[in-house]
Structure formats: structure tokens, C-alpha cells
Design a protein around this motif. Structure first.
Motif, PDB file in Angstrom:
ATOM      1  N   GLY A 199     -38.626   6.590 -17.280  1.00 31.05           N
ATOM      2  CA  GLY A 199     -38.666   7.108 -18.635  1.00 31.05           C
ATOM      3  C   GLY A 199     -39.598   6.287 -19.508  1.00 31.05           C
ATOM      4  O   GLY A 199     -40.418   5.508 -19.009  1.00 31.05           O
ATOM      5  N   SER A 200     -39.468   6.431 -20.793  1.00 29.67           N
ATOM      6  CA  SER A 200     -40.318   5.678 -21.713  1.00 29.67           C
ATOM      7  C   SER A 200     -39.922   4.207 -21.697  1.00 29.67           C
ATOM      8  O   SER A 200     -38.755   3.867 -21.454  1.00 29.67           O
ATOM      9  CB  SER A 200     -40.187   6.233 -23.125  1.00 29.67           C
ATOM     10  OG  SER A 200     -38.860   6.051 -23.608  1.00 29.67           O
ATOM     11  N   PRO A 201     -40.866   3.305 -21.938  1.00 30.36           N
ATOM     12  CA  PRO A 201     -40.567   1.874 -21.858  1.00 30.36           C
ATOM     13  C   PRO A 201     -39.430   1.426 -22.769  1.00 30.36           C
ATOM     14  O   PRO A 201     -38.611   0.584 -22.362  1.00 30.36           O
ATOM     15  CB  PRO A 201     -41.894   1.226 -22.260  1.00 30.36           C
ATOM     16  CG  PRO A 201     -42.932   2.208 -21.844  1.00 30.36           C
ATOM     17  CD  PRO A 201     -42.312   3.541 -22.120  1.00 30.36           C
ATOM     18  N   ASP A 202     -39.329   1.964 -23.991  1.00 30.47           N
ATOM     19  CA  ASP A 202     -38.263   1.517 -24.884  1.00 30.47           C
ATOM     20  C   ASP A 202     -36.885   1.911 -24.364  1.00 30.47           C
ATOM     21  O   ASP A 202     -35.927   1.135 -24.454  1.00 30.47           O
ATOM     22  CB  ASP A 202     -38.489   2.064 -26.298  1.00 30.47           C
ATOM     23  CG  ASP A 202     -38.600   3.583 -26.344  1.00 30.47           C
ATOM     24  OD1 ASP A 202     -38.934   4.191 -25.301  1.00 30.47           O
ATOM     25  OD2 ASP A 202     -38.362   4.158 -27.418  1.00 30.47           O
ATOM     26  N   VAL A 203     -36.778   3.107 -23.777  1.00 30.65           N
ATOM     27  CA  VAL A 203     -35.508   3.538 -23.193  1.00 30.65           C
ATOM     28  C   VAL A 203     -35.154   2.674 -21.984  1.00 30.65           C
ATOM     29  O   VAL A 203     -34.007   2.252 -21.814  1.00 30.65           O
ATOM     30  CB  VAL A 203     -35.567   5.028 -22.805  1.00 30.65           C
ATOM     31  CG1 VAL A 203     -34.339   5.422 -21.989  1.00 30.65           C
ATOM     32  CG2 VAL A 203     -35.676   5.895 -24.056  1.00 30.65           C
ATOM     33  N   LEU A 204     -36.146   2.397 -21.140  1.00 28.47           N
ATOM     34  CA  LEU A 204     -35.891   1.576 -19.951  1.00 28.47           C
ATOM     35  C   LEU A 204     -35.473   0.164 -20.344  1.00 28.47           C
ATOM     36  O   LEU A 204     -34.611  -0.440 -19.682  1.00 28.47           O
ATOM     37  CB  LEU A 204     -37.127   1.535 -19.058  1.00 28.47           C
ATOM     38  CG  LEU A 204     -37.602   2.881 -18.479  1.00 28.47           C
ATOM     39  CD1 LEU A 204     -38.716   2.648 -17.456  1.00 28.47           C
ATOM     40  CD2 LEU A 204     -36.452   3.640 -17.853  1.00 28.47           C
ATOM     41  N   ALA A 205     -36.073  -0.374 -21.377  1.00 29.67           N
ATOM     42  CA  ALA A 205     -35.697  -1.717 -21.829  1.00 29.67           C
ATOM     43  C   ALA A 205     -34.227  -1.744 -22.235  1.00 29.67           C
ATOM     44  O   ALA A 205     -33.493  -2.685 -21.895  1.00 29.67           O
ATOM     45  CB  ALA A 205     -36.585  -2.145 -22.991  1.00 29.67           C
ATOM     46  N   GLU A 206     -33.765  -0.713 -22.942  1.00 26.83           N
ATOM     47  CA  GLU A 206     -32.357  -0.650 -23.338  1.00 26.83           C
ATOM     48  C   GLU A 206     -31.446  -0.502 -22.122  1.00 26.83           C
ATOM     49  O   GLU A 206     -30.387  -1.141 -22.043  1.00 26.83           O
ATOM     50  CB  GLU A 206     -32.146   0.532 -24.287  1.00 26.83           C
ATOM     51  CG  GLU A 206     -32.802   0.376 -25.653  1.00 26.83           C
ATOM     52  CD  GLU A 206     -32.552   1.576 -26.539  1.00 26.83           C
ATOM     53  OE1 GLU A 206     -31.785   2.470 -26.118  1.00 26.83           O
ATOM     54  OE2 GLU A 206     -33.119   1.633 -27.648  1.00 26.83           O
ATOM     55  N   GLN A 207     -31.844   0.334 -21.181  1.00 31.18           N
ATOM     56  CA  GLN A 207     -31.012   0.554 -19.997  1.00 31.18           C
ATOM     57  C   GLN A 207     -30.905  -0.710 -19.144  1.00 31.18           C
ATOM     58  O   GLN A 207     -29.821  -1.063 -18.665  1.00 31.18           O
ATOM     59  CB  GLN A 207     -31.582   1.702 -19.170  1.00 31.18           C
ATOM     60  CG  GLN A 207     -31.460   3.058 -19.848  1.00 31.18           C
ATOM     61  CD  GLN A 207     -32.099   4.169 -19.040  1.00 31.18           C
ATOM     62  OE1 GLN A 207     -32.948   3.931 -18.169  1.00 31.18           O
ATOM     63  NE2 GLN A 207     -31.705   5.405 -19.315  1.00 31.18           N
ATOM     64  N   LEU A 208     -32.004  -1.407 -18.951  1.00 27.25           N
ATOM     65  CA  LEU A 208     -31.976  -2.620 -18.144  1.00 27.25           C
ATOM     66  C   LEU A 208     -31.219  -3.746 -18.851  1.00 27.25           C
ATOM     67  O   LEU A 208     -30.562  -4.560 -18.201  1.00 27.25           O
ATOM     68  CB  LEU A 208     -33.403  -3.060 -17.813  1.00 27.25           C
ATOM     69  CG  LEU A 208     -34.118  -2.192 -16.783  1.00 27.25           C
ATOM     70  CD1 LEU A 208     -35.614  -2.494 -16.769  1.00 27.25           C
ATOM     71  CD2 LEU A 208     -33.533  -2.395 -15.391  1.00 27.25           C
ATOM     72  N   ALA A 209     -31.295  -3.778 -20.172  1.00 32.53           N
ATOM     73  CA  ALA A 209     -30.534  -4.780 -20.912  1.00 32.53           C
ATOM     74  C   ALA A 209     -29.034  -4.555 -20.765  1.00 32.53           C
ATOM     75  O   ALA A 209     -28.241  -5.496 -20.896  1.00 32.53           O
ATOM     76  CB  ALA A 209     -30.931  -4.758 -22.384  1.00 32.53           C
ATOM     77  N   ALA A 210     -28.633  -3.302 -20.472  1.00 36.53           N
ATOM     78  CA  ALA A 210     -27.226  -2.982 -20.281  1.00 36.53           C
ATOM     79  C   ALA A 210     -26.798  -3.066 -18.820  1.00 36.53           C
ATOM     80  O   ALA A 210     -25.620  -2.844 -18.508  1.00 36.53           O
ATOM     81  CB  ALA A 210     -26.939  -1.581 -20.817  1.00 36.53           C
ATOM     82  N   ASP A 211     -27.730  -3.378 -17.934  1.00 34.32           N
ATOM     83  CA  ASP A 211     -27.444  -3.513 -16.491  1.00 34.32           C
ATOM     84  C   ASP A 211     -26.854  -4.895 -16.267  1.00 34.32           C
ATOM     85  O   ASP A 211     -27.554  -5.910 -16.350  1.00 34.32           O
ATOM     86  CB  ASP A 211     -28.743  -3.324 -15.701  1.00 34.32           C
ATOM     87  CG  ASP A 211     -28.537  -3.302 -14.197  1.00 34.32           C
ATOM     88  OD1 ASP A 211     -27.816  -4.188 -13.682  1.00 34.32           O
ATOM     89  OD2 ASP A 211     -29.119  -2.429 -13.538  1.00 34.32           O
ATOM     90  N   THR A 212     -25.566  -4.974 -15.981  1.00 36.58           N
ATOM     91  CA  THR A 212     -24.885  -6.272 -15.918  1.00 36.58           C
ATOM     92  C   THR A 212     -25.388  -7.143 -14.777  1.00 36.58           C
ATOM     93  O   THR A 212     -25.400  -8.371 -14.894  1.00 36.58           O
ATOM     94  CB  THR A 212     -23.365  -6.079 -15.786  1.00 36.58           C
ATOM     95  OG1 THR A 212     -23.085  -5.249 -14.644  1.00 36.58           O
ATOM     96  CG2 THR A 212     -22.795  -5.433 -17.035  1.00 36.58           C
TER      97      THR A 212
END
Length: 343
Positions: free
Chosen positions: A288-301
């Protein structure tokens, strides 16, 4: 996140759209991509090892060539299947590659995954001893390999040809510090604890051969915590390292969209399947878009619990495309994870 590297499965073949059509292409492009990754400030270039397949198979010539073309980036494997390995010859090869690199080798090893050959290790000359499983044989090979890279004697000296020396001789060359840069590719919580007890770093698998019903990243984070707890209990004197692998596919232009739009439209859930008769949970891809991926990876425990993130790359799309992909991740996504070049 202290370190970010790439992990290539080294596929090659004449399929439609492939820019890596031969084994020579795969090897030479791997070297070029490692050089490009170092120029981007990335921390590691890692390669999967498979046998009897159109993928990278013999890692040490490749790693040595990359070592000769680079100066800072870590070079490694993720993982070598120890069922297939002569432990003493591998110890010599690993030490030589590490010396060429100036101590940058990070060697991921494991029992390995299913291979196309029915009894591939037997074709290489290795069969389990009576009462052993394939996994037992891999661990036996691992024990001798790890002993050899510490400089311990493994072969009785012949005084006639060893200058009068007696006792056990170590393999040569030796590379100081390599023994602390061995990683075990663990596919379960139990094997992660075993690796910690023996003092091997943890290379958490791209799948886990167990399923408790929780999301993959949560199960993997639990595995990492169990590993760290077991490491502390074992009293090892050096700090452990932990890596996880993720498929991260930022979409920033039409070319990216052409390749990854389908992945971005999927529901992003884990997959559950059967591997070697065991229920396995596979992690999802991030597209997806970089900003969305950054949020998703930040939530990846699990990503947050590890110190090293390995980005799986679609290597058959060629060096230029993969360098662009890695550049988009390091510029637009990795800083949100606390990473910076040279950190």
C-alpha cells in the motif's frame, strides 16, 4: 528497530516478466543489489538457501563476492539447511567468508524447510543415524559446526606431519567472533527457547509451525519474549540478536501499482496451512502507500520486539526495481520505526 536488511530467495527462471532468467543473472544481480543496499545505508544483505531448485544454493562464493565489493553491510543467510552440510567444510568456508568481509558474516542456519527432492540430503551423502530424525541430524551437524568455529580441536594430529604436535587439531582458518554471529531459524516457540539455551541468535521464521489462534505477529512476539527470557536464564555473556522477516511493498508509482495493487486489495489476514503435517501460520504481506505501511508496521508487535527487520524482495524484478523498492522503504517507512542509516 536497529537494523534493516533485505532477504532474497534468489529465484531465477525464464518466466514471463522475469529479469533474472539464469543462475548467473541471480548471482550477479545479488551482488549488485547488495552494493545498492549499502549505498542506501541499509544494514544487511541476506540470502535464502534451497537445493534442487532454481534458487540460491551455494552461499559462500556469493557472500565472499559481496564482501569484496562492500565495506559495511552485514552479509548473511536466512537460512542454510543443516541437513545438507558437511559441518567441518562449512566451518572452513564460513570462516574464510567472514575474514574476507572483515567480520560482517551473520550466518542463519536451521533444520531447513521442505525441498523438491524426496531425500535431498541423502543425495548429498547425509542420512540420519539409527533412531535419528532429519531434525536430529541437522542439530548434530550444527553442534559439530559450532564446535569447529570456536577453534576447538576436531581431528587427531599426526605427529609425523604436524611438526610433532599431538592432541586434536582445529579446522583452519579461524575467524574470531564468528561463533557469536550464528543464528537459528526457529519455526516454533520451543525451538526458539532451545536456540537461546545454546547461545544462538534468533532468526524468527516467515512462518510458525504452530497456531494458537492469535495473529501471526502476536504469536511471533511471544516467541521472541520466550527466547529472550531463556537467554537471560542461561546466563550468556553477550547480548542476543533477533530478526523477523516481512514482505513490505510500498506503492508510489504506476509500476509499483501494476505489480502490487492486487496485494494491497486483499484483506491482509494471516494464512493458515499445513507444512510437514503441522498446522502453520504465515504472516501477511504489507502492500500500500508508504504512510499506511508505516502505521501498520509500527503496530506489528514482532517487528517492534526485534532488533533486525529483513525485507523479502521480489528479486526476479531486477536490481533497479528492487533498489527503488528498498529506497522507498528506507526513506518513507523505516524512519517511522525508529531506524536511520548507520544507526
Amino acid at each position: 528497530m536497529e537494523r534493516i536488511g533485505f532477504l532474497s530467495f534468489g529465484h531465477w527462471g525464464p518466466g514471463q516478466g522475469s529479469r533474472t532468467r539464469t543462475a548467473g543473472d541471480a548471482l550477479l544481480q545479488a551482488i549488485d543489489l547488495a552494493v545498492a543496499a549499502e549505498e542506501l545505508g541499509m544494514d544487511g544483505a541476506f540470502f535464502r538457501v534451497h537445493h534442487f531448485a532454481r534458487q540460491q544454493a551455494s552461499p559462500f562464493p556469493l557472500l565472499s563476492a559481496i564482501a569484496a565489493r562492500t565495506t559495511k553491510i552485514e552479509i548473511g543467510t536466512g537460512v542454510i539447511d543443516m541437513r545438507y552440510e558437511n559441518p567441518l567444510y562449512m566451518a572452513e568456508e564460513a570462516a574464510a567468508a567472514d575474514l574476507i568481509s572483515g567480520g560482517r558474516l551473520q550466518l542463519g542456519i536451521s533444520r531447513g524447510s521442505p525441498e523438491p527432492a524426496r531425500q535431498g540430503a541423502a543425495a548429498f551423502g547425509y542420512v540420519p543415524d539409527t533412531g535419528e530424525t532429519d531434525a536430529d541430524m541437522a542439530r548434530r551437524h550444527t553442534a559439530l559446526f559450532r564446535k569447529a568455529v570456536t577453534g576447538a580441536g576436531v581431528a587427531e594430529a599426526d605427529p609425523r606431519y604436524a611438526g610433532g604436535a599431538t592432541g586434536l587439531l582445529p579446522v583452519q582458518p579461524q575467524s574470531p567472533g564468528l561463533a557469536e554471529r550464528i543464528w537459528w531459524g526457529a519455526g516454533s516457540r520451543k525451538t526458539a527457547v532451545w536456540a537461546a539455551e545454546l547461545g544462538m541468535n534468533l532468526m524468527s521464521s516467515t512462518l510458525l509451525t504452530e497456531d494458537t489462534g492469535v495473529p501471526f505477529h502476536e504469536l511471533q512476539a511471544e516467541q521472541i519474549q520466550l527466547f529472550r527470557d531463556a537467554w537471560t536464564a542461561a546466563g550468556h555473556q553477550h547480548a542476543p540478536r533477533v530478526s523477523v522477516s516481512r514482505s513490505v511493498l510500498p506503492i508510489v508509482d504506476e509500476e509499483d501499482s501494476r505489480y502490487f495493487a492486487g496485494a494491497a486489495l486483499r484483506d491482509g489476514r494471516d494464512q493458515v496451512g499445513i507444512i510437514d503435517g503441522l498446522t502453520a501460520r504465515f504472516g501477511k504481506s504489507y502492500a500500500g502507500s508508504p504512510d499506511v505501511l508505516a502505521e501498520q508496521l509500527a503496530a506489528d508487535t514482532a517487528v517492534q520486539a526485534a532488533d533486525t527487520l529483513l525485507l523479502t524482495v521480489p528479486n526476479q524484478l531486477g536490481v533497479d526495481f528492487n533498489a527503488k523498492l528498498l529506497g522507498n522503504i528506507t526513506r518513507h517507512i523505516a524512519p517511522a520505526l525508529g531506524w536511520s542509516p548507520g544507526s
